[in-house]
Write an enzyme that holds these catalytic residues in place. Structure first.
Site, PDB file in Angstrom:
ATOM      1  N   GLY A  89       0.843  -1.160  -0.018  1.00 40.16           N
ATOM      2  CA  GLY A  89       0.109  -0.129   0.051  1.00 40.16           C
ATOM      3  C   GLY A  89       0.895   1.296   0.022  1.00 40.16           C
ATOM      4  O   GLY A  89       1.899   1.270  -0.493  1.00 40.16           O
ATOM      5  N   ARG A  90       0.333   2.337   0.458  1.00 41.21           N
ATOM      6  CA  ARG A  90       1.062   3.673   0.413  1.00 41.21           C
ATOM      7  C   ARG A  90       1.858   3.519   1.879  1.00 41.21           C
ATOM      8  O   ARG A  90       2.898   4.521   1.893  1.00 41.21           O
ATOM      9  CB  ARG A  90       0.031   4.665   0.588  1.00 41.21           C
ATOM     10  CG  ARG A  90      -0.325   5.036  -1.257  1.00 41.21           C
ATOM     11  CD  ARG A  90      -0.895   6.317  -1.317  1.00 41.21           C
ATOM     12  NE  ARG A  90      -2.201   6.474  -0.727  1.00 41.21           N
ATOM     13  CZ  ARG A  90      -2.604   7.453  -0.289  1.00 41.21           C
ATOM     14  NH1 ARG A  90      -1.869   8.455  -0.022  1.00 41.21           N
ATOM     15  NH2 ARG A  90      -3.901   7.493   0.346  1.00 41.21           N
ATOM     16  N   GLU A  93       5.983   3.934   2.005  1.00 45.79           N
ATOM     17  CA  GLU A  93       6.581   4.882   1.349  1.00 45.79           C
ATOM     18  C   GLU A  93       6.953   5.803   2.688  1.00 45.79           C
ATOM     19  O   GLU A  93       8.231   6.363   2.498  1.00 45.79           O
ATOM     20  CB  GLU A  93       5.732   5.727   0.500  1.00 45.79           C
ATOM     21  CG  GLU A  93       6.263   6.950  -0.061  1.00 45.79           C
ATOM     22  CD  GLU A  93       5.484   7.600  -1.245  1.00 45.79           C
ATOM     23  OE1 GLU A  93       5.779   8.216  -2.008  1.00 45.79           O
ATOM     24  OE2 GLU A  93       4.409   7.574  -0.881  1.00 45.79           O
ATOM     25  N   CYS A 119       4.268  -6.611  -2.322  1.00 37.37           N
ATOM     26  CA  CYS A 119       3.777  -5.243  -2.964  1.00 37.37           C
ATOM     27  C   CYS A 119       4.865  -4.151  -2.782  1.00 37.37           C
ATOM     28  O   CYS A 119       6.185  -4.231  -3.032  1.00 37.37           O
ATOM     29  CB  CYS A 119       2.518  -4.871  -2.627  1.00 37.37           C
ATOM     30  SG  CYS A 119       1.576  -3.685  -3.713  1.00 37.37           S
ATOM     31  N   HIS A 120       4.323  -3.022  -2.251  1.00 32.35           N
ATOM     32  CA  HIS A 120       5.242  -2.123  -1.771  1.00 32.35           C
ATOM     33  C   HIS A 120       5.933  -2.145  -0.289  1.00 32.35           C
ATOM     34  O   HIS A 120       6.828  -1.285  -0.074  1.00 32.35           O
ATOM     35  CB  HIS A 120       4.308  -0.645  -1.739  1.00 32.35           C
ATOM     36  CG  HIS A 120       4.052  -0.196  -3.181  1.00 32.35           C
ATOM     37  ND1 HIS A 120       2.998  -0.619  -3.810  1.00 32.35           N
ATOM     38  CD2 HIS A 120       4.691   0.821  -3.928  1.00 32.35           C
ATOM     39  CE1 HIS A 120       3.034  -0.210  -4.885  1.00 32.35           C
ATOM     40  NE2 HIS A 120       3.795   0.938  -5.035  1.00 32.35           N
ATOM     41  N   TYR A 139       5.844  -5.187  -6.230  1.00 28.83           N
ATOM     42  CA  TYR A 139       4.735  -4.551  -7.360  1.00 28.83           C
ATOM     43  C   TYR A 139       5.763  -4.136  -8.286  1.00 28.83           C
ATOM     44  O   TYR A 139       6.690  -3.398  -8.092  1.00 28.83           O
ATOM     45  CB  TYR A 139       3.827  -3.457  -6.763  1.00 28.83           C
ATOM     46  CG  TYR A 139       2.974  -2.770  -7.706  1.00 28.83           C
ATOM     47  CD1 TYR A 139       2.110  -3.455  -8.228  1.00 28.83           C
ATOM     48  CD2 TYR A 139       3.136  -1.509  -8.333  1.00 28.83           C
ATOM     49  CE1 TYR A 139       1.164  -2.924  -9.156  1.00 28.83           C
ATOM     50  CE2 TYR A 139       2.289  -1.231  -9.117  1.00 28.83           C
ATOM     51  CZ  TYR A 139       1.315  -1.789  -9.627  1.00 28.83           C
ATOM     52  OH  TYR A 139       0.601  -1.314 -10.518  1.00 28.83           O
TER      53      TYR A 139
END
Length: 195
Positions: A89-90, A93, A119-120, A139
């Site tokens: 997800g975000r 980050e 993913c992330h 990802y």
């Protein structure tokens, strides 16, 4: 099957399925999962985001659910856990900017404890500097970071359903890979599900 204690690191706008589904799978097989978030305490929650693949150039994002934090981040000691889960997800980050979080991830990597990242989530592994020489997928938009970190890129299949194992590290590209990703993580943990 011996019960294991798993640490899952989440944050606001973690991908909904990538937090909820592994939490449910690991709990269902009898493991204890402690969910933590820097700056949050047990009883708090994080907002999630649902990422979907709808034919656009990248994933779409929709509001998800609230996901409970059940353990204080400030009290986490990696030595108390058998494995680590890093959803995507975000959240990764900005979570990768937290030095204590990176130290926790490094301790799991240095001691060879199982790490499942999807993913992330691999952005956290890159920031922690633990991917050099490791076979890893993520990802596809994260591929440049993975390669720059010295990892060996694991090619994502058309359905995003594959996962890779390199010793203690289990990685997948996105939530369609949950069945293979979680099965391989359970194997690395030494967990078996009786028929």
């Amino acid at each position: 099957m011996a019960q294991k204690k798993i640490l899952m690191i989440v944050g606001d706008y973690v991908e909904d399925y990538e937090a909820m589904v592994p939490f449910q799978i690991l709990t269902m097989v009898g493991h204890t999962v402690h969910t933590v978030c820097p700056g949050k305490e047990a009883g708090d929650s994080v907002k999630t985001a649902i990422h979907d693949f709808e034919g656009d150039q990248t994933y779409s994002e929709k509001p998800g659910h609230n996901f409970g934090v059940n353990t204080d981040f400030s009290t986490v000691s990696p030595g108390d856990y058998d494995g680590l889960v890093l959803p995507g997800g975000r959240a990764p980050e900005y979570l990768r900017l937290d030095q204590r979080l990176l130290d926790i991830v490094r301790e799991f990597a240095d001691t060879g404890k199982p790490i499942a990242s999807i993913c992330h989530g691999q952005q956290i592994l890159v920031a922690a500097g633990v991917l050099k020489g490791k076979l890893c997928t993520a990802y596809p938009a994260v591929k440049p970071d993975i390669v720059a970190a010295g990892a060996i890129w694991g090619e994502v299949n058309e359905t995003f359903s594959n996962a890779f194992v390199d010793n203690n590290l289990v990685t997948a590209a996105a939530w369609p890979g949950h069945p293979e990703w979680m099965r391989k993580f359970l194997e690395v943990l030494g967990s078996t599900i009786e028929p």
